[in-house]
Scaffold this motif. Structure first.
Motif, mmCIF file in Angstrom:
data_model
loop_
_atom_site.group_PDB
_atom_site.id
_atom_site.type_symbol
_atom_site.label_atom_id
_atom_site.label_comp_id
_atom_site.label_asym_id
_atom_site.label_seq_id
_atom_site.Cartn_x
_atom_site.Cartn_y
_atom_site.Cartn_z
ATOM 1 N N LYS A 55 -3.673 7.064 -18.578
ATOM 2 C CA LYS A 55 -4.208 5.699 -18.595
ATOM 3 C C LYS A 55 -3.192 4.640 -18.162
ATOM 4 N N PRO A 56 -1.922 4.718 -18.606
ATOM 5 C CA PRO A 56 -0.960 3.707 -18.137
ATOM 6 C C PRO A 56 -0.806 3.700 -16.612
ATOM 7 N N MET A 57 -0.841 4.875 -16.014
ATOM 8 C CA MET A 57 -0.733 4.954 -14.558
ATOM 9 C C MET A 57 -1.952 4.317 -13.895
ATOM 10 N N LEU A 58 -3.134 4.613 -14.394
ATOM 11 C CA LEU A 58 -4.352 4.023 -13.834
ATOM 12 C C LEU A 58 -4.343 2.507 -13.958
ATOM 13 N N ILE A 59 -3.914 2.012 -15.102
ATOM 14 C CA ILE A 59 -3.851 0.563 -15.320
ATOM 15 C C ILE A 59 -2.855 -0.071 -14.364
ATOM 16 N N THR A 60 -1.693 0.555 -14.209
ATOM 17 C CA THR A 60 -0.677 0.037 -13.290
ATOM 18 C C THR A 60 -1.190 0.006 -11.860
ATOM 19 N N LEU A 61 -1.837 1.075 -11.434
ATOM 20 C CA LEU A 61 -2.389 1.119 -10.081
ATOM 21 C C LEU A 61 -3.462 0.050 -9.876
ATOM 22 N N MET A 62 -4.341 -0.120 -10.855
ATOM 23 C CA MET A 62 -5.406 -1.118 -10.740
ATOM 24 C C MET A 62 -4.844 -2.535 -10.687
ATOM 25 N N ILE A 63 -3.854 -2.814 -11.530
ATOM 26 C CA ILE A 63 -3.247 -4.153 -11.535
ATOM 27 C C ILE A 63 -2.551 -4.417 -10.203
ATOM 28 N N THR A 64 -1.791 -3.447 -9.723
ATOM 29 C CA THR A 64 -1.073 -3.616 -8.456
ATOM 30 C C THR A 64 -2.042 -3.833 -7.308
ATOM 31 N N GLN A 100 -2.588 -7.286 -5.204
ATOM 32 C CA GLN A 100 -2.391 -7.240 -3.752
ATOM 33 C C GLN A 100 -3.584 -7.853 -3.022
ATOM 34 N N VAL A 101 -4.776 -7.477 -3.424
ATOM 35 C CA VAL A 101 -5.979 -8.005 -2.772
ATOM 36 C C VAL A 101 -6.083 -9.514 -2.992
ATOM 37 N N ASN A 137 0.825 -1.210 0.000
ATOM 38 C CA ASN A 137 0.000 0.000 0.000
ATOM 39 C C ASN A 137 0.861 1.262 0.000
ATOM 40 N N LEU A 138 1.964 1.241 0.724
ATOM 41 C CA LEU A 138 2.890 2.373 0.676
ATOM 42 C C LEU A 138 3.405 2.588 -0.748
ATOM 43 N N GLN A 139 3.681 1.503 -1.442
ATOM 44 C CA GLN A 139 4.157 1.607 -2.821
ATOM 45 C C GLN A 139 3.084 2.205 -3.737
ATOM 46 N N ILE A 140 1.865 1.762 -3.555
ATOM 47 C CA ILE A 140 0.758 2.279 -4.376
ATOM 48 C C ILE A 140 0.579 3.776 -4.137
ATOM 49 N N PHE A 141 0.536 4.188 -2.881
ATOM 50 C CA PHE A 141 0.353 5.608 -2.583
ATOM 51 C C PHE A 141 1.573 6.426 -2.996
ATOM 52 N N ASN A 142 2.752 5.827 -2.932
ATOM 53 C CA ASN A 142 3.948 6.536 -3.383
ATOM 54 C C ASN A 142 3.915 6.744 -4.898
#
Length: 108
Positions: free
Chosen positions: A42-51, A55-56, A15-20
């Motif tokens: 869009k690439p950032m959104l896709i990366t965040l969603m995949i990560t 994680q979940v 989660n720290l990585q995602i928020f960072n």
């Protein structure tokens, strides 16, 4: 239970990585809005969603395969809160640190 502690530690770390990732999107020293124009990246959104999805899935379904104990919803929320501390830290740094000090650090 040490397995639970490791699972919480791992979850907070991710989660720290995602928020960072969100924090580092905006390089402007005075801009504290980390969501500025996020829908155009869009690439950032896709990366965040995949990560986040990975994680979940690991936290809920990983189990013995990745040696992680499944966490409750409350524990996941607590991990999200701890992870979001990096956003608060970013806001504090950008609000109270003098710009010339940051520029000197970047030059070094």
């Amino acid at each position: 239970d040490s397995g639970r502690h490791y699972a919480i530690f791992f979850n907070v770390f991710i989660n720290l990585q995602i928020f960072n990732q969100l924090n580092t999107r905006i390089y402007e020293l005075q801009s504290i809005n980390i969501f500025k124009n996020i829908l155009y990246n869009k690439p950032m959104l896709i990366t965040l969603m995949i990560t986040f999805t990975f994680q979940v899935l690991v936290a809920f379904l990983g189990g013995e395969a990745v040696r992680v104990v499944s966490l409750s919803v409350e524990e996941h929320l607590l991990c999200l809160i701890f992870g979001s501390v990096s956003i608060v830290t970013n806001i504090i740094m950008k609000t109270f640190m003098p710009v010339d000090l940051i520029e000197k650090i970047e030059e070094a």
